[in-house]
Every structure is written in C-alpha cells, then in structure tokens.
Scaffold this motif. Structure first.
Motif, PDB file in Angstrom:
ATOM      1  N   SER A 128     -52.172   9.799 -12.068  1.00 56.60           N
ATOM      2  CA  SER A 128     -52.727   9.282 -13.379  1.00 56.60           C
ATOM      3  C   SER A 128     -52.022   8.433 -14.284  1.00 56.60           C
ATOM      4  CB  SER A 128     -53.353  10.584 -14.242  1.00 56.60           C
ATOM      5  OG  SER A 128     -52.232  11.254 -14.766  1.00 56.60           O
ATOM      6  N   LEU A 182     -51.192  11.736 -21.268  1.00 56.96           N
ATOM      7  CA  LEU A 182     -51.408  12.268 -19.987  1.00 56.96           C
ATOM      8  C   LEU A 182     -50.305  13.092 -19.292  1.00 56.96           C
ATOM      9  CD1 LEU A 182     -52.602   8.743 -18.138  1.00 56.96           C
ATOM     10  CD2 LEU A 182     -54.004  10.809 -18.365  1.00 56.96           C
ATOM     11  N   SER A 187     -56.599  16.869 -22.975  1.00 56.78           N
ATOM     12  CA  SER A 187     -57.821  16.715 -22.596  1.00 56.78           C
ATOM     13  C   SER A 187     -58.573  15.539 -22.653  1.00 56.78           C
ATOM     14  CB  SER A 187     -58.919  17.451 -23.609  1.00 56.78           C
ATOM     15  OG  SER A 187     -58.871  16.838 -24.559  1.00 56.78           O
ATOM     16  N   GLU A 188     -59.480  15.354 -21.743  1.00 56.94           N
ATOM     17  CA  GLU A 188     -59.885  13.896 -21.397  1.00 56.94           C
ATOM     18  C   GLU A 188     -60.223  13.289 -22.749  1.00 56.94           C
ATOM     19  OE1 GLU A 188     -63.459  11.652 -18.851  1.00 56.94           O
ATOM     20  OE2 GLU A 188     -62.900  13.629 -18.457  1.00 56.94           O
ATOM     21  N   LYS A 189     -61.035  14.054 -23.751  1.00 62.18           N
ATOM     22  CA  LYS A 189     -61.367  13.445 -24.810  1.00 62.18           C
ATOM     23  C   LYS A 189     -60.184  13.077 -25.913  1.00 62.18           C
ATOM     24  CE  LYS A 189     -63.836  14.994 -29.218  1.00 62.18           C
ATOM     25  NZ  LYS A 189     -64.666  16.159 -29.866  1.00 62.18           N
ATOM     26  N   GLU A 192     -58.512   9.849 -24.369  1.00 62.66           N
ATOM     27  CA  GLU A 192     -59.362   8.714 -24.593  1.00 62.66           C
ATOM     28  C   GLU A 192     -59.283   8.351 -26.253  1.00 62.66           C
ATOM     29  OE1 GLU A 192     -60.385   6.604 -22.522  1.00 62.66           O
ATOM     30  OE2 GLU A 192     -60.124   8.138 -21.074  1.00 62.66           O
TER      31      GLU A 192
END
Length: 321
Positions: A128, A182, A187-189, A192
C-alpha cells in the motif's frame, strides 16, 4: 512553548541527516548534482507531514525518518525537472542544477531521485505504501503536464487552475500524510481523512504561493512576478486583467501570450497588484481549502500531532516566503 515552527526546525536536522544517508547510497556520478538540490535547504514540510501522520496513529521509532524522506525525494525530483522546463536560473538562492551542470544531467538526476524514492518505498515491504507513492508521482506529473498545456493561455477557468494546483502540489502533500497513516496501520476511514487533509492543505499552499509571486523579491528570495514571465494565468493575474481598462487589455494579453513583459513591466504590474490588494484577495481564496482541511481532522486521535496539523493550517495561511 512547543509550536509548529519549533517542531519543523527541530525535525529539519534529522530529516536532513536521513537525506544525506540516501544521497551517499546513490551512484557516485549522481551525487554532486542531486546533492546540489537535495541538501540546499527548504522547509521540509512534506517529511514533517509524514512523521506527524505516522505518530498521530501510534507509530514510533527512528525508521520513521527513512519513511519521511520519500516525499521529499520526490519533491526535489520535481524541482530539478521544473527548473529545466521553466528555464529558471536559480533555486533557493543558488544557481539551478541545469545551469551549473547541464540540462541532460539535471533531468537524469531527477529521474534517479524518483527511482530512489520508489526503491526506498519498496524496501518497507508494504504494497500500500508503494501504491501511495506511485499515485502521488502520477498525479503530480499529470498536474505539471496540465499546467504546461495551459501555459500562456488566458482562456481557462478558475476550475482548471484548481485542477492544476491539486495535481502539481496537492497530491504530493496528500501522499505525504497518507504514507504515514498507512505505515502506522490506521483505519481506512482515518487514512482517507488525513489524505483529504493533505490534499486541501496542498491546494491552499499553492494558492498562497501564487499570491506570494507578486511580493517583493527582497522578502521572498524569489524573482518577483515570475508567473508573468512563465505565462501562468493565476488568480492575481486573472483579477488584474479584469481590473484593466478595455483599452489596455489587448496589449497586456499580447505580452502575456508572447512572453514580452520586460523586467520593468513585471515590477510595475506586481506593485499594482499589491497596491490593489489582488494578492491579498487571492490569498483569502485559500481559506476555503484550509477550512476543509481542518474539518478533516475532526474525530482523529487527540494526540500532540493533531495540534501540529492544526498549526500547519496557520503556517500556510500566514506564509511570507
């Protein structure tokens, strides 16, 4: 009292040491030309954003500096390429690399830095991270390409200008913040949210930079009204063109399109832009994006780095150079 500026200055020394380590690992024929720009100074804002993002989400350790130099290596690569494209004679008060060495070596040194940044990213073994860096390089190149396509054009809209600066500046600051998050396993939230923060911070940064283009060179260390010479249709120039009497517009547009402004023209126009407040109006446009960036921080961990990210907004808003 610990402030954004004090942290920035404190981290600069450690980031510079990490950059020196990367430079020493490069092939010998590249070191002089890469080092001429890589170690020439600078705010090191992008590495600080990576460090702060990683720490905000709980990552610690000296290896963070190895991570933080990646966006700076990309940034310096773009400077090497930009100076060739713009024909810039100087950078940060020093002779530009393509003047001191030559154009082919400057371009190749920029390419080498991009390759080194990718290699460094891959060494962490986290796919990632490589995706993040590749995306940042791609979008930065896209923004620069878009800007070149619009050079000396006076027909494009404010929306296209925003697309350009989001690419050429916003996406690398976005990537700087995203890289740290990353790496820390946020967390993904949250990834972002901090990515969107970086994008909006970068857009605001470039807007302020374009306003500062018309400040006195003695204050900024950069040639005054360079955007007029390079044919970049930025908000201060848009506002100035709208202000001009109809009888003067044709002559101004002809000089803009042909690159015919004399140094005296540029000095006079910059003085008029400052006097009329068009640079200040352009700076105020950045507030919308700084406000968006601040909203992105809501709900993120209440650590010291949250304070740094908020202070970074004021740093950009109040920039003088």
């Amino acid at each position: 009292m610990i402030t954004f500026i004090s942290v920035l200055k404190y981290e600069q020394a450690k980031v510079n040491a990490a950059l020196e380590k990367e430079l020493s690992a490069m092939p010998a024929p590249l070191r002089d030309i890469v080092g001429h720009v890589l170690l020439a100074g600078g705010k090191r804002l992008r590495p600080l954003m990576t460090l702060a993002s990683a720490r905000l989400f709980g990552a610690e350790g000296p290896q963070l500096y190895d991570l933080a130099v990646i966006p700076e290596m990309i940034h310096v690569a773009t400077l090497l390429h930009d100076d060739v494209l713009d024909g810039a004679e100087s950078r940060r008060g020093r002779v530009s690399a393509h003047v001191l060495f030559d154009v082919p070596r400057a371009i190749l040194a920029g390419d080498a830095l991009l390759a080194a940044a990718s290699h460094k990213t891959a060494s962490f073994g986290v796919p990632s991270l490589l995706t993040c860096v590749s995306e940042a390089v791609l979008m930065t190149a896209s923004g620069e390409t878009h800007e070149i396509a619009l050079q000396r054009s006076m027909s494009h809209s404010l929306g296209e200008y925003l697309d350009v600066i989001a690419g050429k500046t916003g996406w690398l600051l976005r990537g700087s913040c995203r890289l740290g998050a990353l790496y820390a396993g946020a967390s993904e939230k949250d990834v972002e949210a901090i990515s969107e923060y970086g994008l909006n911070l970068g857009i605001a940064f470039q807007m302020v930079d374009d306003a500062l283009d018309f400040a006195d060179e003695a204050e900024t260390g950069k040639p005054t009204a360079g955007d007029l010479e390079e044919g970049k249709f930025t908000p201060p120039i848009m506002k100035y063109l709208d202000f001009l009497p109809r009888c003067d517009r044709a002559g101004f547009c002809e000089k803009f399109r042909s690159g015919g402004f004399t140094p005296e023209d540029r000095t006079r126009i910059a003085s008029d832009i400052r006097r009329l407040g068009f640079d200040a109006e352009s700076r105020s446009m950045a507030d919308e994006y700084l406000d968006k960036a601040e909203r992105c921080l809501e709900g993120l961990p209440a650590r010291f780095e949250q304070k740094l990210f908020r202070e970074a907004l004021q740093f950009v808003r109040n920039r003088k150079s």
